[in-house]
Enzyme design. Sequence first.
Site, PDB file in Angstrom:
ATOM      1  N   ALA A 101       2.061   7.126 -10.539  1.00 50.33           N
ATOM      2  CA  ALA A 101       1.388   5.864 -10.229  1.00 50.33           C
ATOM      3  C   ALA A 101       1.197   5.777  -8.719  1.00 50.33           C
ATOM      4  CB  ALA A 101       2.217   4.679 -10.721  1.00 50.33           C
ATOM      5  N   LYS A 102       0.435   4.838  -8.271  1.00 55.59           N
ATOM      6  CA  LYS A 102       0.297   4.573  -6.837  1.00 55.59           C
ATOM      7  C   LYS A 102      -0.235   3.167  -6.679  1.00 55.59           C
ATOM      8  CE  LYS A 102       0.747   6.977  -2.917  1.00 55.59           C
ATOM      9  NZ  LYS A 102       1.776   8.028  -2.709  1.00 55.59           N
ATOM     10  N   GLY A 103       0.083   2.564  -5.525  1.00 60.23           N
ATOM     11  CA  GLY A 103      -0.413   1.217  -5.296  1.00 60.23           C
ATOM     12  C   GLY A 103      -0.621   0.974  -3.821  1.00 60.23           C
TER      13      GLY A 103
END
Lengths: 412, 177
Positions: A101-103
């Site tokens: 994931a990444k944000g």
Amino acid sequence: MRAFEATEYYFHQAADLLDLSRNIRALLITPKREVQVQVSIERDNGQVATFIGYRVQHDDARGPMKGGLRYHPDVDLDEVRSLAALMTWKTAVVEIPYGGAKGGINVNPREMSPRELQKITRTFVDQIHDLVGPDSDIPAPDMGTNAEVMAWFMNQYSKYHGFSPACVTGKPVELYGLPGREEATGRGVGIVTLKLLGRMGRKPHQTTVAIQGFGNVGSHTARFLHEADCRVVAVSDISGGYYRPEGLDVPDLIRYLHQNNYSLSGYPNAEPISNEQLLTLPVDVLIPAALGGVFDADLAREVRAKAIIEAANGPTWPEADRVFQQREILVFPDIVANAGGVTASYFEWVQNRQHYRWGRDRVRQELDRIMSESFERVWELATQRKVSLRTAAYILGIGRVGRATILGGSVT
Amino acid sequence: MSTTTLSQEVIRQIPLFQGLSEEEANQLVAISQVMHFQPGEVILRQGGRSRNLWVVLEGTCEVTRHGTDGHDVVLATLEPYANFGEMSFFHAAPHSASVRAKSHVQLLRIGRSDYDRLVEQNSLAAYKLAYNTLDVLADRLRHMDQWVAQLLEEQSDGQMVCEWSQFRQTLFSEWNL
């Protein structure tokens, strides 16, 4: 092409070798979920500021999704999406039970007071707390965020869901963090460098190293290699490069850094050189540990190192990668080389879930084991199948994610 | 070949003659011939260009099509009172399939030029025959549509199974690392 787009290129390179069809590639690349939220706060000056927060959850076939949270004015959905996929391959290639994931939030943290940053972080948590958590998606520090931001995140998340130290990693050591988390990426880079030297038949004390970047990753890499008897002859930071052919006194450099407001500017015991000069020094090992997109084809032709360890994410453009291959310069790829960070995050999460605390020695020991094993698997595959180390790493990562997807039977 | 007389009983069973009065049916019978074929004899050849409308009176025929892969595919078996040849009869194009006698067969044949003469006389019988043919063709087209839809569905299912199992094969055998 933006720096992160190289990731997709390298994915397809491996997928071509695996002979994956268009539909299977779409299945592997398409993120599971993408979220975009409004982050509005009242600033210290009384004005209302609105930012956009993103979280892309790419794949959870192998476990809860894991990836950094970055605060940077250029953050957008394309970048976050691409980096989320990179995390999926990275966690798979070092075989820790996570997805990717990444944000991020498109805010410039340098323009914000700590109070404003705290408000931004808490508002972002308010917006996404239902979608993340210790069993689903676990953020970590990234560009523009640090242990303090993670502490705010954990505190705000726990207001909704009860005491949840495992909902983020990279927390302060005093607040459920991991001793040794900060050095982990650099240490991992150092470990794979020593393994690679072994395969090249070189002794550490005969080896010269140049490191671009002297932040968290670069400085810890330098210290580890220095202690392992390598000659670190050049380092650089935003103020420029510092070269000493007979080897820099790394502990002295680090002392200087801490006394000089985290800048090497004016360091007396070395010859000042430019960043470009550092990258073309006649050294054995070159370690880009700063930005993405450092090597283009032209620079790649000038590089005189025998091996490159990608401590930064995406330092090599695809054209440069081809040049390095033609020139038989070994490139050890980012998705394994800098995986020490996420591996330490995994240890932190494990301890938080067990309410137990490892000592620094155990953290190092487990990290060394995982990094060494990952190196061996990648090296073995690259040699067996006569592919580049990068393609081997992607094939390992994609293969593990693919097998988990098949075994889970999530496509029916 | 012989001059034709058909009993009213037989005429009533022929779908192409539905709705015709006895007199109208006789008009059609008058321009037709009854023909006999031995088992295995070819009545129509795929690609041929004759323009006759045929009705099976006795025995069975087989409709086959020569595939691009060189094999003959049996499309249908024709029982008494079924008709064939109607496509080339109304639309001047080569026969889309071959018809062969499977047993000893007795067939009724109407030639296009004889039929045209009836049309010129404004024969209601000729128009009713055309209507009945239209009915038969529409029914066949409906079946064909269903068949094509089913075929497409099977084909896409087949591809998915193939793609997925190929993926499995790749990751669990060739690249199980």
